[in-house]
Design an enzyme around this catalytic site. Structure first.
Site, PDB file in Angstrom:
ATOM      1  N   ASP A   1      -4.476  10.654   8.875  1.00 13.43           N
ATOM      2  CA  ASP A   1      -3.201  10.169   9.377  1.00 13.43           C
ATOM      3  C   ASP A   1      -2.780  10.863  10.656  1.00 13.43           C
ATOM      4  O   ASP A   1      -3.039  12.057  10.864  1.00 13.43           O
ATOM      5  CB  ASP A   1      -2.109  10.365   8.315  1.00 13.43           C
TER       6      ASP A   1
ATOM      7  N   GLU B   1       0.881  -1.158   0.000  1.00 12.71           N
ATOM      8  CA  GLU B   1       0.000   0.000   0.000  1.00 12.71           C
ATOM      9  C   GLU B   1       0.926   1.215   0.000  1.00 12.71           C
ATOM     10  O   GLU B   1       1.702   1.407   0.934  1.00 12.71           O
ATOM     11  CB  GLU B   1      -0.910   0.022   1.220  1.00 12.71           C
TER      12      GLU B   1
ATOM     13  N   TYR C   1     -10.575  -2.655   3.676  1.00 16.62           N
ATOM     14  CA  TYR C   1      -9.690  -2.150   4.712  1.00 16.62           C
ATOM     15  C   TYR C   1     -10.517  -1.945   5.977  1.00 16.62           C
ATOM     16  O   TYR C   1     -11.249  -0.968   6.110  1.00 16.62           O
ATOM     17  CB  TYR C   1      -9.068  -0.823   4.261  1.00 16.62           C
TER      18      TYR C   1
END
Length: 280
Positions: free
Chosen positions: A60, A49, A175
């Protein structure tokens, strides 16, 4: 069969899970990035990834945010990211390569062009972490026309409607995340609740589930596999290894102090994480 189909089938035959490292492209430079990614693959990564640097990476945490900034300070562009993907594809023709890219990059570049360029470079899938499945149809259409698998995040406490949508529209893998928040907040070693998360996602069918967020040790990987996931994704832990071997702070571009030392530590980490996917 896609590269993902082939890879997951081969792993299932060997009674193994998948270990997938997340690595920021062009961090801290194009040349370093190619060496880092190649070291991870040679150490046993089953797929990749790869992140494309962006100025506002809202999903993030601090470690990966720093990688975004460092790569951008070093002159990273989408074109340079595509160049690295081409190089990695030429080195590893059969390896599944997934991309993690914020939606603004796709929007500014032009959605059709964006997917076409990454498909031509050799990417297999693209995850837009700031696009929920309910808003994904324009991206799905462009992705599938280009031959790219769209990937969606399955939140830990998502509604049935959301999970059904994620299962229906994720084509390479799903995911799944076990907690709310951003990347880089590591779970305790007990990793409680993983089985419930995986079973909840799997109950809607769809692509294999990879578990991410907080995967930082072999114990976390083993817990993810034991919980029924097809594999695990680790990003912040790898980014911290790269950071520890890189000098230079914003606004000055970083550089790797000792490439061989970085590759050796990364190889040890990836090898241990991959080993944890193998049933004893």
């Amino acid at each position: 069969m896609t590269r993902y189909d082939t890879a997951f089938a081969a792993l299932k035959e060997k009674n193994e899970g998948a270990f997938v490292p997340f690595i920021m492209l062009n961090d801290p430079s194009v040349e370093d990035s190619i060496e880092i990614i190649s070291a991870a693959v040679e150490a046993g990564a089953d797929a990749l990834e790869l992140g494309v640097p962006f100025s506002d990476p809202v999903a993030d945490g601090p470690a990966i945010q720093k990688a975004h900034v460092r790569a951008l300070d070093g002159g990273s562009t989408v074109r340079k990211a595509l160049d690295v993907v081409r190089e990695i594809r030429s080195r590893y023709p059969d390896l599944p390569i997934g991309m993690l890219i914020y939606a603004n990059v796709a929007y500014v570049r032009g959605v059709d062009r964006f997917y076409r360029e990454f498909a031509e470079a050799g990417a297999d899938s693209i995850l837009l972490p700031d696009v929920p499945v309910r808003e994904g149809r324009p991206f799905d259409t462009a992705a599938l026309e280009a031959g790219i698998d769209p990937i969606y995040i399955a939140p830990a406490k998502a509604s049935a409607e959301t999970l059904a949508g994620v299962a229906a529209h994720s084509k390479g893998y799903i995911y799944a995340i076990s907690r709310d928040g951003v990347t880089g907040t590591e779970r305790e070693s007990s990793v409680e609740g993983l089985r419930e998360v995986v079973e909840n996602v799997n109950s809607y069918g769809g692509a294999p589930v990879l578990l991410g967020f907080g995967i930082s040790s072999p114990e976390h990987v083993r817990a993810a596999i034991d919980a029924g996931a097809a594999g695990a994704i680790s990003g912040s832990a790898i980014t911290r290894i790269i950071d520890a071997h890189t000098e230079g702070e914003h606004p000055n571009p970083g550089r790797v102090r000792d490439t061989e030392a970085l590759k050796q530590e990364l190889t040890s980490f990836v090898s241990a994480m991959k080993q944890a996917t193998i049933a004893s």
